[in-house]
Design a protein around this motif. Structure first.
Motif: not given
Length: 365
Positions: A147, A157, A160-161, A187, A190-191
């Motif tokens: 990431v 993306e 933000s992650q 949040e 995102t995961v």
């Protein structure tokens, strides 16, 4: 929609006994570690007395309760996150469930060995929670370099992650469950693809002996205090007693046993309802000559989403819903009377479905 719960804990804490009682299935129960290797899976009816009451006024050919899928996962041990005791395989099984039922042994019995050679519920809890946190830490740590590279390339993306992953890494590195970090819904989204175990809701199940139901052992109170501080649900039951109740031949026999024992509700029934509540699930009904059926939906769902629980075509082609409430049926006894009293309503796409609604959907495909 089916609720999916995984039973976890150290070996020999009563997981398979609880599973057998819940599902009335023959899981292997043995006095040694890793008696269960492949997960046992069973389907359990959600107890709901409203089904039979509805059928008194709208007689059907059959009753169909909502169901829960229960997964009996093999016992975890220290080092499971590094693969000890087939830990990698067992942790992978936990990633697929919606909620975790963490069974903690709270009884003394010299005939049943403890993998740590002592009974200490707080330590047992800590062993399991640490292994789950370490497994999540490994997943997060592996993701971060990929990431970071994408974020440097201005990928939105990834940008933000990345801060979410960094927060999780610092938190999990302290052995804390991710659910305690207070991540927002955005949040968590995102995961989501990491299927973090410690983000799942956890219900602690203190497994006591029959004496422990009458006089609560001190370490049960200690475990309850810790669970409350963690914001987790907590339940006390006797797995052996629940298995004895479940083994009775008929529902009437089981109810008589409960009454004689001075129990308004079985521990298993409380457990299923607690799991339902923990996941924010509710029940609506459909009722007709063919069947009276309970359907599971998420609290906050609107009518089209609730219709989609029956079939995706119902949601896609939703027109409207005829709705009345269980309480109104109990008061007025028939749909004809409900119509005359104005209790049967026509609702559209914005209607927020309520627990206990009885619904008929109109749709077009």
């Amino acid at each position: 929609m089916s609720l999916n719960c995984g039973i976890v804990g150290l070996p020999n804490v009563g997981k398979s006994t609880l599973f057998s009682a819940l599902t009335r299935a023959e899981a292997l129960i043995a006095n040694y570690a890793f008696a269960t290797i492949d997960p046992n899976i069973g389907i359990v009816d959600v107890p709901d007395s409203r089904l039979k009451r509805i059928a008194e006024y709208i007689p059907p050919q059959k009753l169909v309760p909502a169901t829960v899928e229960i997964v009996d996962i093999a016992g975890l041990v220290k080092g499971a996150s590094q693969g000890k005791g087939r830990g990698n395989q067992f942790l992978a099984n936990i990633r697929g469930v919606d909620a975790i039922l963490h069974v903690v042994r709270c009884f003394e019995n010299a005939d049943i060995e403890h993998v740590e050679n002592r009974v200490n519920p707080l330590d047992d809890r800590e062993i399991i929670n640490l292994e789950l946190a370490l497994a999540d830490l490994e997943s997060v740590s592996k993701r971060i370099p990929k990431v970071e590279k994408l974020a440097r390339a201005q990928d939105k993306e990834a940008s933000s992650q990345l801060p979410v992953l960094e927060k999780l890494k610092a938190w999990l590195d302290e052995g804390k469950p991710a659910r305690g970090l207070g991540l927002s819904a955005e949040e968590k989204a995102t995961v989501r693809d990491l299927f973090l175990i410690t983000l799942k809701p956890m219900i602690y199940v203190a497994n006591v002996d029959e004496a422990g139901l009458k006089t609560e052992p001190a370490y049960v109170a200690d475990l309850r205090k810790v669970a409350t501080a963690e914001g987790a649900e907590f339940l006390v039951l006797c797995g052996k007693l629940e298995a004895d109740i479940a083994a009775l031949d008929t529902e009437e026999d089981r109810q008589m046993f409960l009454e004689e024992a001075g129990m308004a509700e079985s521990g298993l029934s409380k457990l299923i309802h607690t799991a339902y509540r923990t996941l924010g699930l509710r029940t609506y009904f459909t009722a007709g000559e063919t069947e009276v059926r309970a359907w599971t939906f998420h609290n906050g769902d609107r009518a089209p989403q609730a219709a989609g629980v029956i079939h995706s075509d119902f949601e896609k082609g939703f027109i409207k819903a005829e709705v009345y409430h269980y309480d109104d049926l109990m008061a007025h006894h028939s749909e004809t009377e409900l119509r005359s009293k104005g209790k049967l309503r026509i609702e559209g796409k914005e209607y927020l479905v309520q627990d206990g609604d009885i619904m008929h959907f109109r749709f077009n495909v």
